[in-house]
Design an enzyme around this catalytic site. Structure first.
Site, PDB file in Angstrom:
ATOM      1  N   ARG A 104       0.860  -1.195   0.000  1.00 41.82           N
ATOM      2  CA  ARG A 104       0.000   0.000   0.000  1.00 41.82           C
ATOM      3  C   ARG A 104       0.886   1.231   0.000  1.00 41.82           C
ATOM      4  O   ARG A 104       1.756   1.374   0.846  1.00 41.82           O
ATOM      5  CB  ARG A 104      -0.869   0.048   1.275  1.00 41.82           C
ATOM      6  CG  ARG A 104      -1.880  -1.005   1.356  1.00 41.82           C
ATOM      7  CD  ARG A 104      -2.965  -0.650   2.358  1.00 41.82           C
ATOM      8  NE  ARG A 104      -2.495  -0.217   3.665  1.00 41.82           N
ATOM      9  CZ  ARG A 104      -3.297   0.159   4.647  1.00 41.82           C
ATOM     10  NH1 ARG A 104      -4.607   0.186   4.461  1.00 41.82           N
ATOM     11  NH2 ARG A 104      -2.829   0.516   5.801  1.00 41.82           N
ATOM     12  N   THR A 108      -1.389   7.379  -0.383  1.00 41.54           N
ATOM     13  CA  THR A 108      -2.690   7.224  -1.057  1.00 41.54           C
ATOM     14  C   THR A 108      -3.451   5.989  -0.591  1.00 41.54           C
ATOM     15  O   THR A 108      -4.651   5.857  -0.845  1.00 41.54           O
ATOM     16  CB  THR A 108      -2.497   7.105  -2.573  1.00 41.54           C
ATOM     17  OG1 THR A 108      -1.789   5.878  -2.837  1.00 41.54           O
ATOM     18  CG2 THR A 108      -1.686   8.265  -3.127  1.00 41.54           C
ATOM     19  N   ASP A 200       0.804  -3.480  12.126  1.00 40.00           N
ATOM     20  CA  ASP A 200       1.262  -3.792  10.768  1.00 40.00           C
ATOM     21  C   ASP A 200       1.662  -5.271  10.697  1.00 40.00           C
ATOM     22  O   ASP A 200       2.657  -5.692  11.291  1.00 40.00           O
ATOM     23  CB  ASP A 200       2.463  -2.892  10.418  1.00 40.00           C
ATOM     24  CG  ASP A 200       2.854  -3.042   8.952  1.00 40.00           C
ATOM     25  OD1 ASP A 200       2.928  -2.024   8.258  1.00 40.00           O
ATOM     26  OD2 ASP A 200       3.069  -4.194   8.501  1.00 40.00           O
ATOM     27  N   ASP A 203       5.240  -6.103   9.292  1.00 40.60           N
ATOM     28  CA  ASP A 203       6.310  -5.725  10.229  1.00 40.60           C
ATOM     29  C   ASP A 203       6.357  -6.676  11.427  1.00 40.60           C
ATOM     30  O   ASP A 203       7.438  -7.054  11.891  1.00 40.60           O
ATOM     31  CB  ASP A 203       6.102  -4.286  10.723  1.00 40.60           C
ATOM     32  CG  ASP A 203       6.539  -3.255   9.686  1.00 40.60           C
ATOM     33  OD1 ASP A 203       7.235  -3.639   8.722  1.00 40.60           O
ATOM     34  OD2 ASP A 203       6.172  -2.073   9.840  1.00 40.60           O
TER      35      ASP A 203
END
Ligand code: PRP
Ligand code: URA
Length: 209
Positions: A104, A108, A200, A203
Site C-alpha cells: 500500500r 494514497t 502492521d 512488520d
C-alpha cells in the site's frame, strides 16, 4: 451474493488474542499466525468434493471416501500473506503456491503491484487468496483482479482480521468471491489501520519497522 464466514472456533479466537497483543514478539507472532492459518484451512476445506473408493481393511472390503482431486492453489499477497502459507500446506500439501506482490502506498493507500507468479494452469485451479489483513480492501481487490485477468475463475479470500470497510469494498468489487475471516473488527483509523487490529502485519511477522 458473496458469503462472509467468520470462524469463531474457540482455538482461533484464543490464538488471535495473543496475535493482537503488542507484547507478543516476532517468533511467537509468526507461530501463532501459522497455527491459525492451519485451523482456518481446516474450516475452509469443509466443502471439498469427495469421491467413493474401495478399501481393503484388515477385516473386509469397504467403501470409503477420498478427496476428489480438485486442483487447489494458494496465493499469498506479499509480504504478510506468506506467514499463512505453511499453515495451510500442512493440511493440503499438494496445493500449488502462487505469489502476488503488492504494497500500500502510505500516502494514497492505493495498492502497487510489483510481482506476480502463478501456477501455469490457473484456469483449472480453485484459489485461496490469503492475507492477514483486509483493511480498505484495495490490496485484496487488486489481487483478485490480477488472478482473474490470468484466468482464475473460483477464488476464496481468507484473512485473519477484516474491517467492515474492506469487506464492503471487496464484496462490491467481486461479489463472486467468498470471504473467510477470523474476526471482524470495528473500523479503520485515519491512516487506514484496522481498529483494534494487530498493527502492521508484515512488520510484526518479519520483525521490520
Ligand atoms: C498490508 C496487508 C495487506 C494490506 C491491507 O500490507 O498485509 O496486504 O496492507 O490493506 P488494504 O486492505 O488497505 O489494501 P502492506 O501494504 O503493509 O504490505 P506488506 O505486507 O509488504 O507489509
Ligand atoms: N495493513 C496492516 O498490516 N494492518 C492494518 O491494520 C491495515 C493494513
Amino acid at each position: 451474493m458473496p458469503k462472509i464466514h467468520v470462524f469463531d472456533h474457540p482455538l482461533i479466537q484464543h490464538k488471535l488474542t495473543y496475535i493482537r497483543d503488542i507484547e507478543t514478539g516476532t517468533k511467537e507472532f509468526r507461530e501463532l499466525v501459522d497455527e491459525v492459518a492451519t485451523l482456518m484451512a481446516y474450516e475452509i476445506t469443509r466443502e471439498l468434493p469427495l469421491k467413493e473408493v474401495e478399501v481393503q481393511t484388515p477385516v473386509c472390503k469397504a467403501k470409503s471416501s477420498v478427496l476428489a482431486g480438485k486442483k487447489l492453489g494458494i496465493v499469498p499477497i506479499l509480504r504478510a500473506g506468506i506467514g499463512m502459507v505453511d499453515g495451510i500446506l500442512k493440511l493440503i500439501p499438494a496445493a500449488k503456491v502462487g505469489h502476488i506482490g503488492l504494497y500500500r502506498d502510505p500516502e494514497t493507500l492505493q495498492p502497487i503491484e510489483y510481482y506476480v507468479k502463478l501456477p501455469s494452469d490457473v484456469s483449472e485451479r480453485d484459489f485461496i487468496l490469503v492475507d492477514p489483513m483486509l483493511a480498505t480492501g484495495g490490496s485484496a481487490i487488486a489481487a483478485v483482479e490480477s488472478l482473474k485477468s490470468r484466468g482464475a475463475k473460483n477464488i476464496k479470500f481468507m484473512c485473519l482480521i477484516a474491517a467492515p470497510e474492506g469487506v464492503k469494498a471487496l464484496t462490491d468489487a467481486h461479489p463472486d468471491v467468498d470471504i473467510y475471516i477470523a474476526a471482524m473488527d470495528e473500523k479503520l483509523d485515519e491512516k487506514g489501520y484496522i481498529v483494534p487490529g494487530l498493527g502492521d502485519a508484515g512488520d510484526r511477522l518479519f520483525g521490520t519497522k
